[in-house]
Design an enzyme around this catalytic site. Structure first.
Site, PDB file in Angstrom:
ATOM      1  N   GLU A 148       0.836  -1.211   0.000  1.00 56.67           N
ATOM      2  CA  GLU A 148       0.000   0.000   0.000  1.00 56.67           C
ATOM      3  C   GLU A 148       0.866   1.254   0.000  1.00 56.67           C
ATOM      4  O   GLU A 148       0.492   2.277  -0.581  1.00 56.67           O
ATOM      5  CB  GLU A 148      -0.955   0.002   1.195  1.00 56.67           C
ATOM      6  CG  GLU A 148      -1.983  -1.136   1.188  1.00 56.67           C
ATOM      7  CD  GLU A 148      -2.748  -1.263  -0.122  1.00 56.67           C
ATOM      8  OE1 GLU A 148      -2.926  -0.253  -0.820  1.00 56.67           O
ATOM      9  OE2 GLU A 148      -3.150  -2.398  -0.460  1.00 56.67           O
TER      10      GLU A 148
ATOM     11  N   HIS B  52       3.341   6.408  -5.426  1.00 53.85           N
ATOM     12  CA  HIS B  52       2.824   6.766  -6.747  1.00 53.85           C
ATOM     13  C   HIS B  52       1.998   8.052  -6.646  1.00 53.85           C
ATOM     14  O   HIS B  52       1.999   8.890  -7.542  1.00 53.85           O
ATOM     15  CB  HIS B  52       1.955   5.610  -7.262  1.00 53.85           C
ATOM     16  CG  HIS B  52       1.819   5.524  -8.746  1.00 53.85           C
ATOM     17  ND1 HIS B  52       0.965   4.627  -9.346  1.00 53.85           N
ATOM     18  CD2 HIS B  52       2.403   6.203  -9.759  1.00 53.85           C
ATOM     19  CE1 HIS B  52       1.047   4.765 -10.661  1.00 53.85           C
ATOM     20  NE2 HIS B  52       1.910   5.714 -10.940  1.00 53.85           N
TER      21      HIS B  52
HETATM   22 ZN   LIG Z   1      -2.576  -2.782  -4.892  1.00 57.55          ZN
END
Ligand SMILES: [Zn+2]
Length: 424
Positions: free
Chosen positions: A216, A222
């Site tokens: 996660e 990201h």
């Molecule tokens: Zn994922």
């Protein structure tokens, strides 16, 4: 009995594809993915299949040997698999979770993911408590770049409580975009349901939970490192078969011996995790991989077979499935992970002609991690390139273009096959 419903859905999808000017529903869906065509998906799945099936057969023989040794006097069937696999796991890998958990206190693991992000991308995490949160258990961090500039706010909400959804995920309160030349930075959070601390014990994580936290957090990176102009393509707004690359590659650091020594410390004594335990963790990763891969690829191929049909007709669901599995030589000790009538991913979820994504992403993350294997897991040039070409770009370009800019070539499945223990 969903057979009639499956039939209806498949036929309606064929009709929809034709109306939109495509040969098949898979062609229609895959246009907006990294894979692009049914052929690319089949090629990948068939390659993996050719390595996974022989391994699954070996595993079946190992399980049969246990049955024989115990005087079972019957042939292994699909419903026996997990029972005997568990026996084999205990025998062969002797990985005892209670022996391992003391080295994975939640706070230590979180420190670990921050340390890795610091060593790779130069990020710094400062705990703050002056911003509002939706629950007193939520913790907040100010994230700054190597040069001290502000990047994001990161929230963690790691424990279960009444009324909270199960599972783990990443999302944003605010995404990233540029407006009037001002870079609006994102507010990113990770939610999970990890083992809660008690009065006697701190939160000690299982290996699965540790992996989930790294996963996660990869999505969170990201989001936090996004640097594009438009909100619609920022952060994790990318194609379905590309979105798991940042999360899954981050898992590669979780149990790397060099990284474990940085954060896996006994919660009472502070002792660093011993090499013998690290070795057990590493070996256990190969357990049952032939089976796991085979049932996954079988389901992905079944999905593709349904969605590459060109003619509307009345399908015999059971026959269709049987044919589909016969074609690839699935052994009877294993069934596809999902049968058509309860394959909700592809018939009621958003994964029609998309179940392959899990394997596709794994090929990507294994291939993308390879430069770190070759040059060192904290190699600065590689980390910079990964950040610059992948983590900061969101969906602002075709994923394959982004990927090739990072890697210099299209992804090669060999590293994924190695990680699963199919190739030496
Ligand atoms: Zn994922």
């Amino acid at each position: 009995d969903n057979k009639e419903i499956v039939n209806k859905i498949v036929n309606l999808r064929i009709e929809k594809a034709k109306l939109m000017g495509y040969d098949t529903y898979a062609d229609f869906v895959l246009e907006e993915t990294m894979a692009k065509t049914p052929k690319a998906v089949y090629d990948l799945l068939n390659t993996i299949w050719s390595y996974a099936l022989p391994q699954a057969k070996k595993e079946a023989a190992e399980l049969q040997a246990i049955i024989d040794r115990e005087g079972g006097n019957f042939k292994l069937e699909s419903w026996d698999w997990w029972y005997y696999a568990e026996k084999l796991r205990k025998e062969k890998y002797a990985l005892n979770e209670t022996e391992i958990k003391p080295y994975f206190k939640m706070e230590n693991v979180r420190e670990g993911i921050f340390t890795v992000a610091n060593k790779l991308y130069g990020l710094n995490f400062k705990k703050i408590d002056h911003i509002p949160v939706y629950n007193p258990e939520v913790e907040t961090y100010e994230v700054t770049d190597a040069d001290g500039s502000f990047l994001a706010v990161f929230y963690t909400d790691y424990f279960p409580r009444p009324g909270k959804s199960g599972g783990a995920w990443m999302s944003t309160f605010r995404e990233q975009w540029v407006e009037n030349e001002i870079d609006i930075r994102p507010l990113v959070y990770n939610v999970a349901n990890f083992t809660r601390p008690t009065e006697q014990l701190p939160s000690l994580l299982t290996l699965d939970e540790v992996e989930t936290m790294f996963h996660e957090f990869g999505h969170a990176l990201h989001g936090m490192l996004s640097k594009v102009n438009y909100k619609g393509v920022s952060c994790t707004n990318v194609y379905r078969d590309f979105v798991e690359l940042p999360s899954q590659i981050n898992e590669h650091w979780a149990f790397h011996p060099e990284v474990l020594k940085l954060y896996a410390k006994h919660y009472q004594t502070g002792e660093v995790i011993p090499d013998s335990l690290i070795e057990k963790i590493t070996n256990a990763a190969y357990f049952n991989q032939g089976f796991m891969t085979t049932e996954l690829v079988a389901a992905a191929l079944l999905d593709m077979d349904w969605h590459t049909q060109t003619k509307q007709q009345s399908f015999d669901v059971r026959e269709f499935e049987k044919e589909s599995m016969k074609k690839i030589g699935l052994i009877q000790e294993i069934i596809p992970r999902y049968r058509s009538t309860y394959f909700t991913h592809i018939f009621s979820g958003g994964y029609s002609a998309g179940y392959y994504s899990y394997l596709w992403s794994e090929v990507l993350d294994a291939d993308a991690f390879q430069p770190f294997v070759e040059r060192g897991i904290f190699d600065q040039e590689t980390a910079q390139s990964f950040r610059e070409n992948i983590l900061s770009k969101g969906g602002s370009d075709e994923p394959m273009n982004l990927y090739i800019r990072y890697r210099g070539a299209e992804p090669n499945p060999i590293y994924m096959l190695k990680n699963r223990g199919f190739v030496k």
